[in-house]
Scaffold this motif. Structure first.
Motif, PDB file in Angstrom:
ATOM      1  N   GLY A  35       0.883  -1.352   0.106  1.00 30.66           N
ATOM      2  CA  GLY A  35      -0.154   0.024   0.128  1.00 30.66           C
ATOM      3  C   GLY A  35       0.856   1.358   0.086  1.00 30.66           C
ATOM      4  O   GLY A  35       0.892   1.959   1.053  1.00 30.66           O
ATOM      5  N   VAL A  36       1.438   1.668  -1.216  1.00 29.50           N
ATOM      6  CA  VAL A  36       2.026   2.928  -1.426  1.00 29.50           C
ATOM      7  C   VAL A  36       1.495   3.855  -1.473  1.00 29.50           C
ATOM      8  O   VAL A  36       1.248   4.704  -2.609  1.00 29.50           O
ATOM      9  N   GLY A  37       0.652   4.328  -0.441  1.00 28.71           N
ATOM     10  CA  GLY A  37      -0.088   5.692  -0.696  1.00 28.71           C
ATOM     11  C   GLY A  37       0.533   6.934  -0.041  1.00 28.71           C
ATOM     12  O   GLY A  37       1.908   6.917  -0.079  1.00 28.71           O
ATOM     13  N   ALA A  38      -0.148   8.087  -0.002  1.00 33.61           N
ATOM     14  CA  ALA A  38       0.422   9.537  -0.168  1.00 33.61           C
ATOM     15  C   ALA A  38       1.246   9.444   1.329  1.00 33.61           C
ATOM     16  O   ALA A  38       2.322  10.031   1.537  1.00 33.61           O
ATOM     17  N   PHE A  39       0.579   8.912   2.354  1.00 32.28           N
ATOM     18  CA  PHE A  39       1.348   8.912   3.759  1.00 32.28           C
ATOM     19  C   PHE A  39       2.601   8.135   3.751  1.00 32.28           C
ATOM     20  O   PHE A  39       3.661   8.708   4.364  1.00 32.28           O
ATOM     21  N   HIS A  40       2.508   7.117   3.027  1.00 32.55           N
ATOM     22  CA  HIS A  40       3.966   6.239   2.667  1.00 32.55           C
ATOM     23  C   HIS A  40       4.895   7.215   2.185  1.00 32.55           C
ATOM     24  O   HIS A  40       6.063   7.183   2.521  1.00 32.55           O
ATOM     25  N   ARG A  41       4.419   7.533   1.001  1.00 26.78           N
ATOM     26  CA  ARG A  41       5.436   8.247   0.138  1.00 26.78           C
ATOM     27  C   ARG A  41       6.050   9.666   0.619  1.00 26.78           C
ATOM     28  O   ARG A  41       7.185  10.066   0.534  1.00 26.78           O
ATOM     29  N   ALA A  42       5.091  10.336   1.583  1.00 30.43           N
ATOM     30  CA  ALA A  42       5.714  11.780   2.404  1.00 30.43           C
ATOM     31  C   ALA A  42       6.290  11.285   3.546  1.00 30.43           C
ATOM     32  O   ALA A  42       6.996  12.253   4.126  1.00 30.43           O
ATOM     33  N   HIS A  43       6.425   9.979   3.924  1.00 32.30           N
ATOM     34  CA  HIS A  43       7.148  10.024   5.372  1.00 32.30           C
ATOM     35  C   HIS A  43       8.069   8.905   5.088  1.00 32.30           C
ATOM     36  O   HIS A  43       9.470   9.232   4.990  1.00 32.30           O
ATOM     37  N   GLN A  44       7.887   7.511   5.033  1.00 32.10           N
ATOM     38  CA  GLN A  44       8.950   6.581   4.982  1.00 32.10           C
ATOM     39  C   GLN A  44       9.804   6.427   4.045  1.00 32.10           C
ATOM     40  O   GLN A  44      10.926   6.400   3.953  1.00 32.10           O
ATOM     41  N   ALA A  45       9.175   6.720   2.635  1.00 33.51           N
ATOM     42  CA  ALA A  45      10.034   6.767   1.454  1.00 33.51           C
ATOM     43  C   ALA A  45      11.047   8.060   1.556  1.00 33.51           C
ATOM     44  O   ALA A  45      11.993   8.017   1.225  1.00 33.51           O
ATOM     45  N   MET A  46      10.296   9.263   1.972  1.00 31.73           N
ATOM     46  CA  MET A  46      11.141  10.368   1.914  1.00 31.73           C
ATOM     47  C   MET A  46      12.324  10.176   3.055  1.00 31.73           C
ATOM     48  O   MET A  46      13.576  10.545   2.916  1.00 31.73           O
ATOM     49  N   TYR A  47      11.954   9.601   4.190  1.00 32.09           N
ATOM     50  CA  TYR A  47      13.103   9.214   5.245  1.00 32.09           C
ATOM     51  C   TYR A  47      14.084   8.465   4.630  1.00 32.09           C
ATOM     52  O   TYR A  47      15.232   8.580   4.786  1.00 32.09           O
ATOM     53  N   LEU A  48      13.747   7.357   3.911  1.00 31.34           N
ATOM     54  CA  LEU A  48      14.757   6.471   3.299  1.00 31.34           C
ATOM     55  C   LEU A  48      15.437   7.302   2.224  1.00 31.34           C
ATOM     56  O   LEU A  48      16.584   6.942   2.248  1.00 31.34           O
ATOM     57  N   ASP A  49      14.695   7.967   1.638  1.00 34.31           N
ATOM     58  CA  ASP A  49      15.562   9.030   0.518  1.00 34.31           C
ATOM     59  C   ASP A  49      16.484   9.782   1.222  1.00 34.31           C
ATOM     60  O   ASP A  49      17.719   9.676   0.727  1.00 34.31           O
ATOM     61  N   ARG A  50      16.383  10.233   2.531  1.00 33.24           N
ATOM     62  CA  ARG A  50      17.536  10.994   3.068  1.00 33.24           C
ATOM     63  C   ARG A  50      18.657  10.067   3.526  1.00 33.24           C
ATOM     64  O   ARG A  50      19.660  10.623   3.381  1.00 33.24           O
ATOM     65  N   LEU A  51      18.324   8.976   4.035  1.00 37.43           N
ATOM     66  CA  LEU A  51      19.250   7.960   4.221  1.00 37.43           C
ATOM     67  C   LEU A  51      20.245   7.592   3.096  1.00 37.43           C
ATOM     68  O   LEU A  51      21.378   7.652   3.051  1.00 37.43           O
ATOM     69  N   LEU A  52      19.564   7.120   1.947  1.00 40.43           N
ATOM     70  CA  LEU A  52      20.089   6.944   0.653  1.00 40.43           C
ATOM     71  C   LEU A  52      20.852   8.025   0.199  1.00 40.43           C
ATOM     72  O   LEU A  52      22.147   7.857  -0.292  1.00 40.43           O
ATOM     73  N   ASN A  53      20.717   9.304   0.562  1.00 47.04           N
ATOM     74  CA  ASN A  53      21.365  10.513   0.088  1.00 47.04           C
ATOM     75  C   ASN A  53      22.875  10.421   0.822  1.00 47.04           C
ATOM     76  O   ASN A  53      23.790  11.433   0.514  1.00 47.04           O
ATOM     77  N   THR A  54      23.135   9.749   1.966  1.00 43.61           N
ATOM     78  CA  THR A  54      24.049  10.001   2.730  1.00 43.61           C
ATOM     79  C   THR A  54      25.214   8.983   2.163  1.00 43.61           C
ATOM     80  O   THR A  54      26.076   8.828   2.787  1.00 43.61           O
ATOM     81  N   ALA A  55      24.816   7.950   1.393  1.00 42.79           N
ATOM     82  CA  ALA A  55      25.584   6.998   0.787  1.00 42.79           C
ATOM     83  C   ALA A  55      25.554   5.796   2.076  1.00 42.79           C
ATOM     84  O   ALA A  55      26.858   5.078   1.729  1.00 42.79           O
ATOM     85  N   ALA A  56      25.115   5.890   2.971  1.00 45.09           N
ATOM     86  CA  ALA A  56      25.112   4.837   4.095  1.00 45.09           C
ATOM     87  C   ALA A  56      24.809   3.409   3.376  1.00 45.09           C
ATOM     88  O   ALA A  56      25.335   2.630   4.047  1.00 45.09           O
ATOM     89  N   SER A  57      23.787   3.152   2.651  1.00 47.75           N
ATOM     90  CA  SER A  57      23.531   1.948   2.050  1.00 47.75           C
ATOM     91  C   SER A  57      22.725   2.051   0.687  1.00 47.75           C
ATOM     92  O   SER A  57      22.145   2.976   0.466  1.00 47.75           O
ATOM     93  N   SER A  58      23.010   1.062   0.054  1.00 49.58           N
ATOM     94  CA  SER A  58      22.124   0.911  -1.368  1.00 49.58           C
ATOM     95  C   SER A  58      21.311  -0.243  -1.367  1.00 49.58           C
ATOM     96  O   SER A  58      20.876  -0.705  -2.379  1.00 49.58           O
TER      97      SER A  58
END
Length: 130
Positions: A35-58
């Motif tokens: 269920g990839v709804g608006a809440f998921h995209r605005a929260h969990q996916a956004m936080y993961l995007d921030r983590l990925l931008n640190t090059a911590a993990s792929s």
């Protein structure tokens, strides 16, 4: 001028739009989210995007799974945009910020492939030896 969002147009976006500092096509799905709804995209996916931008993990990109008939539209939109989407946040003072999120690596609409094996998500990948 309107630009269609996909991997090939990231470099052409206005400089005010934050884009991933990682290559979304090189990510590996390590999270399955139903269920990839608006809440998921605005929260969990956004936080993961921030983590990925640190090059911590792929290895922690998201595989979204849709189950409901309305989720077919999400499949179509995300597929057309190479699983990228734009998130706009607004501060209480009215400041807006747009950023492209690349944390969703794939999206499956379950009714398209009901016989697909889900075992690969339940079994951890083999570890390489030191």
């Amino acid at each position: 001028m309107t630009v269609k969002l996909n991997a090939s147009t990231l470099a052409t976006l206005d400089r005010s739009v934050a884009v991933p500092h990682y290559d979304p096509t090189q990510l590996k799905s390590g999270i399955v989210h139903f269920g990839v709804g608006a809440f998921h995209r605005a929260h969990q996916a956004m936080y993961l995007d921030r983590l990925l931008n640190t090059a911590a993990s792929s290895e922690w990109a998201i595989c979204g799974v849709g189950l409901l008939p309305g989720d077919a539209r999400m499949r179509d939109v995300l597929t057309a945009q190479d699983h990228l989407y734009t998130l706009v946040t607004r501060s209480p003072e009215g400041h807006s910020e747009a950023r492209v999120i690349g944390a969703i690596r794939e999206y499956l609409y379950a009714p398209d492939s009901p016989k697909r094996s889900w075992r690969n998500w339940l079994t951890p990948p083999p570890k390489s030896s030191p």
